[in-house]
Design an enzyme around this catalytic site. Structure first.
Site, mmCIF file in Angstrom:
data_model
loop_
_atom_site.group_PDB
_atom_site.id
_atom_site.type_symbol
_atom_site.label_atom_id
_atom_site.label_comp_id
_atom_site.label_asym_id
_atom_site.label_seq_id
_atom_site.Cartn_x
_atom_site.Cartn_y
_atom_site.Cartn_z
ATOM 1 N N LYS A 106 0.819 -1.215 0.000
ATOM 2 C CA LYS A 106 0.000 0.000 0.000
ATOM 3 C C LYS A 106 0.850 1.262 0.000
ATOM 4 O O LYS A 106 0.432 2.301 -0.506
ATOM 5 C CB LYS A 106 -0.929 0.003 1.226
ATOM 6 N N ARG A 107 2.043 1.175 0.581
ATOM 7 C CA ARG A 107 2.869 2.389 0.649
ATOM 8 C C ARG A 107 3.338 2.838 -0.732
ATOM 9 O O ARG A 107 3.783 3.968 -0.907
ATOM 10 C CB ARG A 107 4.054 2.190 1.590
#
Length: 469
Positions: free
Chosen positions: A239-240
């Site tokens: 997700k980062r």
């Protein structure tokens, strides 16, 4: 080749993300290319984490991508009797055994093996005890202790595993629930799966599954392990890196065809071709063209691809697609086939990269009053432009033909009369009409807004300048 059948077996413990969607797409394309079938199966034996909302979400994402399944969906929790029958078969034939070692004992064995520099696999304490089923006991597979198991991978080639390095892995837990390794083999066997296409993080599971197939007297499916997707920085995608769930991309305004096209190019290629219709993907997809190297996720490339598909999309269809995004902004369009609405869509079509962006770009056409961006108003709605805008307003009111060519002639004449560049007249008017400094062509938007709205917004801008000064 017998009739091809592939499967996509997600665990309903979360939403469908890029990696899973690519796996589903590759399996779907391979099946369709060979005129076969694509099956959907939910591996839901993790009862604590499996949720119906994730089942629904995964199905919705596959349907949005138009990856419709030919069979299923099947659920492992509805097949427990089938697994129990096969477990009994293996036990009776001496190919599996019950183990009474407690979790605490197993942890001690693991620690001891690590301390002695050995691989922390089960040491076979109960292998020859001849135990039967009982409370707290697991059923383990009696893995061959000699020889080699070779995975003839359709992407990587032959990969060999020494059997002595493999574990007597658990088939059935004390509560009767099968482990992943066991359930997946029974499912693939009973469902007639011919090809397993999955991420290469499963490669270490494959020799165990092949040995299970052989113990059951069955021919394993053919395996193809696809390299993982990395983030732009080369680490595992997360997700980062800005990677979202598939439905989140949909809700951000990405088009299904853009997402499919982007996913298929993550690790597969066909010459220099970048853009593929779904029909072309089916026709050209082949595992021999899947790269052995990891693919890298590039959000900018996905965005550019989405912009391409928006530009290529039929305007009337695009008009329907943007409606929910306008509704989020509080704008309800009663007739999406209205000429003004279609012209508005057409005006932002070459500039928008997502449907969400498109809605934001065209919102000014439909709001009762525009809000000025503070910086734009400060820079362009200033007292020195007041006389020019007042003269423009009078001219517009008396203008017989309110159309693009006539408007451009009027602006050019006015700029020349006041010894200004065209942009010095156009930009204040743009801010007055849209509230911002960037928009589709000024004369195009004036034509779409219509004479009455243009006059009304210019009058408001004049009032704003007078009050500010």
């Amino acid at each position: 080749m017998s009739a091809v059948k592939t499967r996509f077996p997600p665990s309903p413990t979360g939403h469908l993300h890029l990696g899973g969607a690519r796996t589903a797409l590759f399996n779907w394309l391979f099946a369709k290319h060979h005129g076969g079938a694509f099956l959907l199966r939910f591996e839901d034996t993790d009862r604590e984490r499996s949720k119906q909302e994730y089942v629904d979400s995964i199905k919705e994402a596959l349907e949005w991508l138009e990856l419709f399944w030919d069979e299923g969906p099947y659920f492992q929790t509805q097949r427990l009797e089938i697994y129990a029958d096969y477990a009994q078969k293996l036990f009776k034939e001496g190919k599996a055994y019950y183990c009474e070692c407690s979790p605490e004992v197993l942890e001690e064995k693991r620690k001891k093996a690590l301390a002695e520099g050995r691989k922390p696999k089960y040491d076979g304490t109960c292998r020859e005890k001849g135990l039967g089923p009982g409370p707290g006991r697991v059923l383990r597979f009696k893995c061959p202790q000699t020889g080699t198991t070779v995975v003839e991978d359709l992407i990587r080639g032959a990969v060999a595993f020494e059997n002595q390095e493999l574990d007597d892995f658990v088939l059935v837990r004390p509560d009767g629930i099968p482990t992943y390794q066991f359930a997946v083999v029974i499912d693939d066997l009973t469902m007639g799966i011919t090809h397993v296409i999955r991420g290469d993080d499963h490669l270490s599971n494959t020799p165990k599954q092949i040995l299970l197939f052989e113990a059951l007297g069955a021919t394993p499916p053919k395996y193809a392990h696809v390299p993982m997707i990395l983030g732009p920085d080369g680490s595992r995608l997360s997700k980062r890196h800005g990677a979202l769930s598939i439905l989140a991309y949909r809700d951000e305004g990405y088009l299904a065809q853009a997402m499919r096209n982007y996913l298929v190019r993550l690790g597969w290629s066909y010459g220099d071709q970048e853009i593929f219709t779904l029909e072309e993907m089916i026709e050209k997809f082949d595992l021999s063209r899947v790269s052995k190297s990891p693919a890298r996720f590039d959000p900018d490339k996905l965005l550019a691809l989405n912009a391409h598909y928006i530009r290529q999309e039929d305007t009337e269809r695009l008009a329907e697609m943007v409606l929910p995004f306008l509704l989020r902004l509080g704008i309800k369009i009663d007739n999406p086939k209205d000429e003004k609405f279609l012209k508005a869509v057409e005006s932002v079509k070459p500039r928008a990269r997502t449907l969400k962006e498109m809605a934001e770009m065209m919102a000014f056409y439909f709001v009762p009053e525009v809000e000025y961006e503070e910086k734009a108003a400060r820079k362009f709605l200033k007292p020195d432009i007041l006389p020019v805008l007042e003269e423009l307003l009078d001219a517009l009111k008396n203008m017989p033909a309110f159309e693009e060519k006539a408007l451009e002639d009027l602006f050019r004449g006015l700029a020349e009369k006041h010894q200004l560049k065209l942009k010095h007249v156009a930009q204040p008017v743009r801010v007055a009409l849209t509230g911002r400094t960037v928009s589709p062509g000024l004369f195009e938007i004036m034509d779409i807004l219509g004479k009455e709205t243009v006059i009304k917004r210019l009058e408001k801008a004049l009032q704003h300048i007078r009050e500010a000064s």
